[in-house]
Design a protein around this motif. Sequence first.
Motif, mmCIF file in Angstrom:
data_model
loop_
_atom_site.group_PDB
_atom_site.id
_atom_site.type_symbol
_atom_site.label_atom_id
_atom_site.label_comp_id
_atom_site.label_asym_id
_atom_site.label_seq_id
_atom_site.Cartn_x
_atom_site.Cartn_y
_atom_site.Cartn_z
ATOM 1 N N ILE A 111 3.397 2.357 9.042
ATOM 2 C CA ILE A 111 2.301 3.593 9.118
ATOM 3 C C ILE A 111 1.559 3.611 10.370
ATOM 4 O O ILE A 111 1.112 2.671 10.816
ATOM 5 N N ARG A 137 -1.514 4.731 4.213
ATOM 6 C CA ARG A 137 -1.058 3.652 3.402
ATOM 7 C C ARG A 137 -1.274 3.302 2.132
ATOM 8 O O ARG A 137 -0.579 2.969 1.401
ATOM 9 N N TRP A 193 3.973 -6.041 2.074
ATOM 10 C CA TRP A 193 3.205 -5.492 3.049
ATOM 11 C C TRP A 193 3.170 -6.507 4.351
ATOM 12 O O TRP A 193 2.806 -7.699 4.032
ATOM 13 N N ASP A 242 0.441 -2.938 8.673
ATOM 14 C CA ASP A 242 0.588 -1.557 8.053
ATOM 15 C C ASP A 242 2.015 -1.204 8.287
ATOM 16 O O ASP A 242 2.462 -0.065 8.103
#
Length: 100
Positions: free
Chosen positions: A65, A19, A43, A46
């Motif tokens: 992620i 990340r 964001w 994740d």
Amino acid sequence: MPEPVIVDIPHKLGRDAARARIAGGVGKIGSMFPGGGTVDERWEGDTLHFTVTALGQSVASRLEIHDAHVHAEVDLPPMLALFAGKIREKLMQEAPKLLK
């Protein structure tokens, strides 16, 4: 609507390190698209949601992620769907560089 371009990029960094690396290199993502330009990002946990302006079109994308891979989905507008194969190929080549 065309099918999204989907790519899974393996890594051995762990979720947090992956990340961090992607967050540091997200500005480079625009160059992976024909006529790529500005990248708007946000964001959500994740998952990185971002939009790239390419050839006058907005391309919405997501990077999820995970511990051992990053799952990328690129929603192409109809005009850019012609480039789906090239975009997938470019992502496969360039995306792993974001994790180095």
